[in-house]
Design an enzyme around this catalytic site. Sequence first.
Site, PDB file in Angstrom:
ATOM      1  N   ASP A 241       0.660   0.848   4.496  1.00 31.97           N
ATOM      2  CA  ASP A 241      -0.527   1.472   3.877  1.00 31.97           C
ATOM      3  C   ASP A 241      -1.607   0.430   3.655  1.00 31.97           C
ATOM      4  OD1 ASP A 241      -2.309   2.965   2.377  1.00 31.97           O
ATOM      5  OD2 ASP A 241      -0.968   3.255   0.662  1.00 31.97           O
TER       6      ASP A 241
ATOM      7  N   MET B 135      -0.015   4.483  -8.504  1.00 31.30           N
ATOM      8  CA  MET B 135      -0.500   3.146  -8.894  1.00 31.30           C
ATOM      9  C   MET B 135      -0.932   3.243 -10.345  1.00 31.30           C
ATOM     10  SD  MET B 135      -2.517   2.456  -5.331  1.00 31.30           S
ATOM     11  CE  MET B 135      -2.509   4.191  -4.907  1.00 31.30           C
TER      12      MET B 135
ATOM     13  N   ASP C 297      -3.183   9.166  -3.347  1.00 30.81           N
ATOM     14  CA  ASP C 297      -3.254   7.899  -4.087  1.00 30.81           C
ATOM     15  C   ASP C 297      -3.650   8.165  -5.526  1.00 30.81           C
ATOM     16  OD1 ASP C 297      -2.722   5.802  -2.078  1.00 30.81           O
ATOM     17  OD2 ASP C 297      -4.477   6.655  -1.085  1.00 30.81           O
TER      18      ASP C 297
ATOM     19  N   HIS D  30       1.648   8.384  -3.962  1.00 33.75           N
ATOM     20  CA  HIS D  30       1.701   6.928  -4.185  1.00 33.75           C
ATOM     21  C   HIS D  30       1.133   6.649  -5.571  1.00 33.75           C
ATOM     22  CE1 HIS D  30      -0.082   2.792  -2.736  1.00 33.75           C
ATOM     23  NE2 HIS D  30       0.812   2.653  -3.694  1.00 33.75           N
TER      24      HIS D  30
ATOM     25  N   HIS E  65      -0.906  11.937   2.060  1.00 33.41           N
ATOM     26  CA  HIS E  65      -0.768  10.793   1.153  1.00 33.41           C
ATOM     27  C   HIS E  65      -1.792  10.903   0.027  1.00 33.41           C
ATOM     28  CE1 HIS E  65       0.455   6.561   0.381  1.00 33.41           C
ATOM     29  NE2 HIS E  65      -0.814   6.370   0.024  1.00 33.41           N
TER      30      HIS E  65
ATOM     31  N   MET F 149      -4.380   6.575  -9.108  1.00 36.14           N
ATOM     32  CA  MET F 149      -4.793   5.288  -9.703  1.00 36.14           C
ATOM     33  C   MET F 149      -5.310   5.503 -11.115  1.00 36.14           C
ATOM     34  SD  MET F 149      -6.856   3.669  -6.498  1.00 36.14           S
ATOM     35  CE  MET F 149      -6.236   3.747  -4.814  1.00 36.14           C
TER      36      MET F 149
ATOM     37  N   MET G 205       2.474  -2.520   1.360  1.00 39.42           N
ATOM     38  CA  MET G 205       1.019  -2.493   1.217  1.00 39.42           C
ATOM     39  C   MET G 205       0.434  -3.604   2.079  1.00 39.42           C
ATOM     40  SD  MET G 205       0.153  -0.015  -0.734  1.00 39.42           S
ATOM     41  CE  MET G 205      -1.608  -0.358  -0.723  1.00 39.42           C
TER      42      MET G 205
ATOM     43  N   SER H  61      -4.434   9.365   4.025  1.00 37.60           N
ATOM     44  CA  SER H  61      -4.739   9.178   2.603  1.00 37.60           C
ATOM     45  C   SER H  61      -6.000   9.966   2.264  1.00 37.60           C
ATOM     46  CB  SER H  61      -4.974   7.700   2.302  1.00 37.60           C
ATOM     47  OG  SER H  61      -5.677   7.590   1.076  1.00 37.60           O
TER      48      SER H  61
HETATM   49  O1  LIG Z   1      -3.026   3.003  -1.418  1.00 35.51           O
HETATM   50  C1  LIG Z   1      -4.149   2.870  -0.980  1.00 35.51           C
HETATM   51  C2  LIG Z   1      -5.096   1.921  -1.628  1.00 35.51           C
HETATM   52  O2  LIG Z   1      -4.509   1.393  -2.747  1.00 35.51           O
HETATM   53  C3  LIG Z   1      -4.620   3.717   0.182  1.00 35.51           C
HETATM   54  O3  LIG Z   1      -3.568   4.573   0.563  1.00 35.51           O
HETATM   55  C4  LIG Z   1      -5.082   2.898   1.371  1.00 35.51           C
HETATM   56  O4  LIG Z   1      -5.993   1.921   1.038  1.00 35.51           O
HETATM   57  C5  LIG Z   1      -5.578   3.777   2.494  1.00 35.51           C
HETATM   58  O5  LIG Z   1      -6.894   3.560   2.805  1.00 35.51           O
HETATM   59  P1  LIG Z   1      -7.390   2.929   4.206  1.00 35.51           P
HETATM   60  O6  LIG Z   1      -6.580   3.575   5.298  1.00 35.51           O
HETATM   61  O7  LIG Z   1      -8.826   3.288   4.223  1.00 35.51           O
HETATM   62  O8  LIG Z   1      -7.146   1.432   4.126  1.00 35.51           O
HETATM   63 FE   LIG Z   2      -1.707   4.571  -0.812  1.00 37.10          FE
END
Ligand SMILES: O=C(CO)[C@H](O)[C@H](O)COP(=O)(O)O
Ligand SMILES: [Fe+2]
Length: 220
Positions: free
Chosen positions: A177, A70, A37, A68, A35, A39, A139, A10
């Site tokens: 994730d 969100m 993210d 991904h 990946h 948001m 998640m 990510s």
């Molecule tokens: O979707 C996500 C948060 O919403 C990220 O992909 C996820 O938190 C990855 O971070 P880490 O590996 O540091 O937990």
């Molecule tokens: Fe993610």
Amino acid sequence: MTHPILISPSILSADFARLGEEVRAIDEAGCDWIHIDVMDGHFVPNITIGPAVVKALRPHSQKPFDVHLMISPVDPYLDAFVQAGADIITVHPEAGPHIHRTVQHIKSLGVKAGVVLNPGTPAKMLDYLIDDVDLILVMSVNPGFGGQSFIENQLRKIEAIRKMIDKSGRDIRLQVDGGIDLNTAPRAIAAGADVLVAGTATFRGGQSTYADNIRQLRGG
Ligand SMILES: O=C(CO)[C@H](O)[C@H](O)COP(=O)(O)O
Ligand SMILES: [Fe+2]
């Protein structure tokens, strides 16, 4: 259907001031997917990046962009992310009124479609989606931030979904994730996950450590 374990770092944990270079570094370090993210400060309490940044990153790697989303509403932005270079788009059922239609729309754009289940969303949500999706993402933290702790009871959900996938006979990837590190990665794999998203655990230690971090997460 047994798949090799894939690592999808990510980039939320990358250095945002040098994002192109960071994408090249994880590509060269042997990651499988990248990946991203997205948001919006509305569906989740954080704001990250949009299609313009995805497009700017596209020339830096030929590996699949695992986007991904969100954001809510999600439907108006699907085309823009595909045009920007997404290869896989994952959506939350809570992010629009008709998740089945959203999945169909993503597939009609010629990319892979995934559904994401929040920690509080039951596996049963997949009953009438499993015939259509290419990927299911569990998640293991509440979405919004990197660096959170793995929620243990999501292992039970991964196990349940692994059984659903195997029963379906379809070629579906099971991704996890949130809070994936050297302790949680093997347990998520044992529960049935075959794609690990890892932000903190990939990017900690700087660029010289990325290849080792990815190899260790993969279990190698
Ligand atoms: O979707 C996500 C948060 O919403 C990220 O992909 C996820 O938190 C990855 O971070 P880490 O590996 O540091 O937990
Ligand atoms: Fe993610």
